[in-house]
Design an enzyme around this catalytic site. Sequence first.
Site, PDB file in Angstrom:
ATOM      1  N   ASP A 168      -7.066  -7.244  13.961  1.00 28.93           N
ATOM      2  CA  ASP A 168      -6.634  -8.582  14.380  1.00 28.93           C
ATOM      3  C   ASP A 168      -7.433  -9.074  15.582  1.00 28.93           C
ATOM      4  OD1 ASP A 168      -5.566  -6.640  16.022  1.00 28.93           O
ATOM      5  OD2 ASP A 168      -3.478  -7.107  15.567  1.00 28.93           O
TER       6      ASP A 168
ATOM      7  N   ASP B 221       0.822  -1.209   0.000  1.00 30.94           N
ATOM      8  CA  ASP B 221       0.000   0.000   0.000  1.00 30.94           C
ATOM      9  C   ASP B 221       0.859   1.264   0.000  1.00 30.94           C
ATOM     10  OD1 ASP B 221      -2.427  -1.227  -0.119  1.00 30.94           O
ATOM     11  OD2 ASP B 221      -3.001  -0.865   1.960  1.00 30.94           O
TER      12      ASP B 221
ATOM     13  N   ASP C 152       8.621  -6.262   9.088  1.00 27.22           N
ATOM     14  CA  ASP C 152       9.870  -6.419   9.829  1.00 27.22           C
ATOM     15  C   ASP C 152      10.008  -7.795  10.469  1.00 27.22           C
ATOM     16  OD1 ASP C 152       7.647  -5.414  11.416  1.00 27.22           O
ATOM     17  OD2 ASP C 152       9.015  -5.440  13.125  1.00 27.22           O
TER      18      ASP C 152
ATOM     19  N   ASP D 148       4.180  -9.100   9.307  1.00 31.68           N
ATOM     20  CA  ASP D 148       4.438  -7.688   9.038  1.00 31.68           C
ATOM     21  C   ASP D 148       5.815  -7.549   8.403  1.00 31.68           C
ATOM     22  OD1 ASP D 148       2.002  -6.921   9.964  1.00 31.68           O
ATOM     23  OD2 ASP D 148       2.697  -6.122  11.885  1.00 31.68           O
TER      24      ASP D 148
END
Length: 537
Positions: free
Chosen positions: A291, A138, A199, A197
């Site tokens: 989540d 995005d 990282d 994610d």
Amino acid sequence: MDPDGVSPKFVLPETFDGVRMEITGQLGMIWELVKAPVIVPLLQFAVYLCLIMSVMLLCERVYMGIVIVLVKLFWKKPNKRYKFEPIHDDEELGSSNFPVVLVQIPMFNEREVYKLSIGAACGLAWPSDRLVIQVLDDSTDPTVKQMVEVECQRWASKGINIRYQIRENRVGYKAGALKEGLKRSYVKHCEFVVIFDADFQPEPDFLRRSIPFLIHNPNIALVQARWRFVNSNECLLTRMQEMSLDYHFTVEQEVGSSTHAFFGFNGTAGIWRIAAINEAGGWKDRTTVEDMDLAVRASLRGWKFLYLGDLQVKSELPSTFRAFRFQQHRWSCGPANLFRKMVMEIIRNKKVRFWKKVYVIYSFFFVRKIIAHWVTFCFYCVVLPLTILVPEVKVPIWGSVYIPSIITILNSVGTPRSIHLLFYWILFENVMSLHRTKATLIGLFEAGRANEWVVTAKLGSGQTNAKGNTKGLKRFPRIFKLPDRLNTLELGFAAFLFVCGCYDFVHGKNNYFIYLFLQTLSFFISGLGWIGTYVPS
């Protein structure tokens, strides 16, 4: 001078006597007039309310402490509690005995870390024809978009089934990206989806250690792994975060998984059964904790969750105070907003046991997500200092010293190596409770920033050099230009606590000034943004 030798200023009418009073004397008179009938009763009520919340939090911490001890001593391990059979390579069957797994990697302008999760996902030990990797980008920075796309093409040229997906807009933020990703035709044959994610760096055996639980236990919807922080030693800020999050994983997630097969999905490093996501209504963007929203809805439909504490995934902690503040606003506002929207749905639900409803509403939401923040800020940063100015209101020592001491000790079990930093952690948590309390109120009343989503900035702390060591992190000067760093809310509370501390030093009898001056210093340092000082590991 008049003929009688009297100065005119001494013969003013008596009605003007108040004019000669000093301003401080007038304020003192007003204070004494309103203190007994108004201030004292209100403050006494606030003390009683804070003591009740403190006892609630203490009972919650003691309960979880007892349960986690029982779990460690007597509970069966996950592979004994649930059916678990490793998936073996079979030359005759080939890869057909492996389910098709989708890996989703949502990202937004992740210039520093995009290679970490993509490379780790592509290195998973899973048959390439049974693995689909989906990079959901995005990003609004064209340069970053191009870099991510080139990285995906590089891995695709090596035979990895990796897809690069972009959207025209960021509607729904992360939830919107994940939802759009599941609509793609090439994922229809996928049975499970794992989310990382940008990282996060899973080990190659991540899927082989987690997927079997989902294959052999059809009532399990989610398997959650633990986060391991690659930059926890970077500075004092990251050490404080590690202490809080280690307690969350070591105690809260473990207790929820062992007792009620329920806990909040952490948003990453977890594997979902796609059928469970669909049955729960899919991803929703009505709060900033998509989540947790999905986890609660899936649990209300009877699905079970499993937490694997020994399955760890490397990740990065925010190392700037600005990034951490934004993250904590989202993590505090979102649950409060979700509680507002789902509490009646939980109460009316017919598929889950009564005690599980009590656990979700009271323990999971009310005490941990709301009361814990409120009592920390209201009691220790507002009410307790105010009682110094109003000595008529007494706070029992068991409420001001014993209860917080026990809670703090119980909170420290997650990170024994940082026990020497416990006092600093208390002061830091009190500072952050200001923002968390503000965020929970915004979430509960659905105020202006209820749906604010700011992506946590990442610096690539987990990247390694040629020798396999973690790279040195970007160093930040301790003092930037003050106009860019001032946090007025923290500085305001620093001034308030300093005044209370000075008053207690001169007039008080409880020696609260020692704590107040130290807490003042913590608020002052945070107000100037001087967070990030390096400490020895």
